[in-house]
Design an enzyme around this catalytic site. Structure first.
Site, PDB file in Angstrom:
ATOM      1  N   ASP A 122     -11.912   6.107  -9.946  1.00  0.00           N
ATOM      2  CA  ASP A 122     -12.307   4.972  -9.114  1.00  0.00           C
ATOM      3  C   ASP A 122     -12.398   3.677  -9.910  1.00  0.00           C
ATOM      4  OD1 ASP A 122     -12.759   5.897  -6.364  1.00  0.00           O
ATOM      5  OD2 ASP A 122     -14.124   7.306  -7.341  1.00  0.00           O
ATOM      6  N   GLU A 135     -14.280   8.981   5.807  1.00  0.00           N
ATOM      7  CA  GLU A 135     -14.474   9.641   4.523  1.00  0.00           C
ATOM      8  C   GLU A 135     -15.866   9.267   4.026  1.00  0.00           C
ATOM      9  OE1 GLU A 135      -9.875   9.245   2.829  1.00  0.00           O
ATOM     10  OE2 GLU A 135     -11.532   8.247   1.807  1.00  0.00           O
TER      11      GLU A 135
END
Lengths: 267, 400
Positions: free
Chosen positions: A61, A50
């Site tokens: 996040d 990724e």
């Protein structure tokens, strides 16, 4: 290509193990380290990469990946730069499948159809867009399908079972299972993640990869027993941060070798 | 279309704007909220309880006030002020905080989180949580904490925990990011009480409905006190909740709607203003498709305004639609113009406005001049200025 992703999961699972999915942020710690890091991930035994696309406001996040975003944004790394990094990595022999992961707005600014077409041309195999649930992804999914890049949907512990089937139906390579309610790099993957995977399993035959809260060798092994893929992000970013810039590729490679118990040579 | 989109009568979009661009973890909570709000707004038990609280707790209806001296000085149309500064806690934010907190109780979520810029929404939320016995956590950028220390202390006195946010530009946008991170972690027990008509569906619609009391009252009061509707309604726009609350009940009337954004240090200085609709372009931020201040690569720009409450690179999606459909006009006033408006209203009327609605004063005066005698200009005076005295003093070079 969706096919390259499916094949890699099939290969890993055929060897009796879960695929290891590793995340790095484009432009972190420095833009010129990204291609070596991608190659280092593969060399360490990563099955699927990724590549994070930087964004100023990564609201799903935790602190570690936020920092990586800030550094990459400050370095001026754009979606265009991410594609250039993928192209260069492919030209230098990167063979494992790679998905671009990030937030919707940089893709919108680039143009959704152009983003899918140019990603395919650069050698990327799919997209994970954190704030683009399938409900809002009509245009982008069409663009992905037209260019044979995969749109990877996410399923969370809060996803109603009736919705799981609808989410799974848009997948064509694998499903990203978020193990806990929380941000990346937050709470540890819970023991009951196996139940969540089993519930999703009722709605799809595609591989299910589990991420969020997976960092240690023990966690990677435990998740690998219940899912077809194990996703590690923050722990790799932490490995990058854990010493000199020049040493970051070696640290990432040895981290991946340690948690997977294998190396990519000959894979 | 996925079946989950059709469970309520609430439209998820305003033209091409709005929608629900959120992490999967939050989808269920938004569906639950949408259904709960749709049921509540049609339930007399809920609407009556809210109306009682608005009357006896928040002090509604707020007055519509004819600014006679200012009108005389300008020598044009009459200037009217909708006095949200007189609502409990000193701003319109209480209207929305009451509505959402009642809804959270109804859904059974005992913990409330909120973001705040100027601190007015944080104070309103902390106030309502104290009254309704809900746990309250407020996220606030460290730059705003510095600018608004009085409001920080008020929130703490009210029992709220104030969490400093030190990421990004350390202002409202980053406080929202951090509140979202809390929410994805604690979504099962927590309601995110968003303070403006921004965010994912159903927030822009729900917050607008709770704030529409401003325009509904003002419309009736204009008819009673002025004998006619205003020619133009003017309000400041950051996220845009007070403006959409004022504008919405006038949308089908022949009333010009003018939103005033913060031009900060100037429109030609990217990163140094907050004029999203005037200087921005469409994109997706904080769960909604709307105008944004962004660069060519889709990165969100820093913003600046003398008023913390307008210091935001996005705007409510309904404003984006009102702009695109040309039903409303959006202009910008810079820091200096806001300060001048602040002083003008303070000196002429003995009403100290917050720096946010101070942006609307000079544009309203110009509109009054253009309209001339016989016309009526309605200003949404969204809050009072006590909280801003330090900032104003600093800007005027005065040491307190």
């Amino acid at each position: 290509m969706s096919e390259r992703l499916r094949a890699r999961f099939a290969q890993a699972n055929g060897e009796g193990r879960a695929a290891f999915v590793g995340y790095v942020m484009a432009g972190f710690p420095e833009p010129n380290q990204t291609v070596p890091l991608l190659l280092g991930l593969e060399a360490g035994g990563t099955d699927v990469i990724e590549l994070g696309v930087p964004f100023t406001d990564p609201l799903a996040d935790g602190a570690t990946i936020q920092r990586a975003n800030e550094v990459a944004v400050a370095a001026g790394v754009t979606f265009t730069d991410c594609l250039a990094m993928v192209r260069e990595a492919r030209s230098r022999g990167l063979s494992v499948p790679l998905v671009l992961m990030g937030y919707d707005n940089p893709l919108l600014a680039y143009g959704e159809e152009r983003a899918a077409a140019d990603a395919a041309a650069a050698g990327a195999d799919g997209f994970i867009v954190v704030d683009l649930p399938p409900d809002e992804a009509g245009t982008f999914r069409k663009a992905c399908a037209a260019n044979d890049v995969s749109f990877v949907p996410l399923v969370a512990p809060t996803t109603a079972e009736e919705r799981m089937g609808e989410v799974a139906a848009v997948a064509d390579s694998f499903i990203y299972c978020v193990s806990v309610t929380g941000t990346t790099g937050g709470a540890e993957v819970p023991p009951e993640v196996g139940d969540l995977v089993a519930t999703i399993r009722r709605h799809t035959e595609l591989p299910i990869a589990v991420g969020f809260g997976v960092s240690t060798e023990e966690q990677v092994a435990r998740v690998g027993k219940v899912a077809e893929g194990v996703i590690v992000g923050s722990a790799i970013i932490a490995a990058i941060e854990g010493g000199s810039v020049e040493g970051c590729v070696d640290r990432v490679r040895s981290y991946v070798e340690r948690v997977t118990g294998r190396s990519g040579a000959g894979a | 279309m996925m079946s989950t989109e059709t469970r309520s009568d609430l439209a998820p979009r305003f033209g091409e704007f709005g929608g629900r661009y959120i992490p999967e973890v939050l989808v269920a909570a938004h569906e639950e909220l949408e259904e709960a709000y749709d049921a509540a707004r049609n339930d007399p038990t809920f609407t009556e309880e809210l109306a009682q609280l608005q009357r006896h707790y928040a002090g509604r209806p707020t007055p519509l006030y004819l600014a006679e001296r200012l009108t005389e000085e300008v020598g044009g149309a009459r200037i009217w002020l909708k006095r949200e500064d007189l609502a409990h806690t000193g701003a319109h934010k209480i209207n929305n905080a009451l509505g959402q907190a009642l809804l959270a109780k109804r859904i059974g979520k005992p913990r409330i989180i909120a973001e705040t810029g100027a601190g007015q929404h944080g104070v309103a939320t902390a106030t309502v949580c104290a009254k309704l016995n809900l746990e309250c956590v407020v996220y606030m950028g460290t730059e705003d904490i510095r600018r608004q220390s009085l409001n920080v202390f008020r929130m703490k006195m009210l029992g709220a925990e104030v969490v400093p946010v030190d990421s990004g530009s350390r202002t409202l946008k980053d406080a929202i990011n951090e509140a979202m991170r809390d929410w994805v972690t604690n979504v099962r027990t927590t309601h995110y009480l968003i303070g403006s008509a921004i965010g994912p569906h159903p927030f822009p619609t729900m917050v607008r409905d709770f704030q529409a009391v401003i325009g509904l009252e003002a419309r009736q009061q204009m008819l009673e006190q002025a004998g006619r509707l205003p020619d133009v309604a003017v309000a400041c726009v950051g996220g845009g909740s007070n403006a959409i609350g004022l504008f919405h009940p006038f949308i089908d009337d022949p009333v010009r709607l003018v939103g005033v954004e913060a031009a900060g240090e100037g429109l030609s200085a990217p990163g140094r203003n907050a004029a999203t609709l005037v200087a921005g372009s469409p994109g997706v931020l904080h769960g909604t498709r709307t105008y944004l201040l962004q660069d060519e690569a889709g990165q969100i720009l820093d913003t600046h305004s003398i008023s913390a409450g307008l210091d935001y690179p996005g705007v409510g999606p309904e404003h984006s639609w009102l702009k695109a459909s040309e039903r409303a006009e959006y202009i910008a006033a810079d820091d200096a113009e806001a300060l001048e408006g602040f002083q003008r209203l303070t000196g002429s009327e003995g009403i100290i406005p917050a720096l946010e609605p101070s942006h609307a004063i000079l544009p309203a005066i110009r509109l009054a001049e253009e309209l001339g005698e016989g016309g009526d200009v309605l200003i949404g005076l969204s809050g009072r200025g006590d909280k801003d005295m330090h900032t104003v003093a600093e800007a005027l070079g005065v040491t307190l």
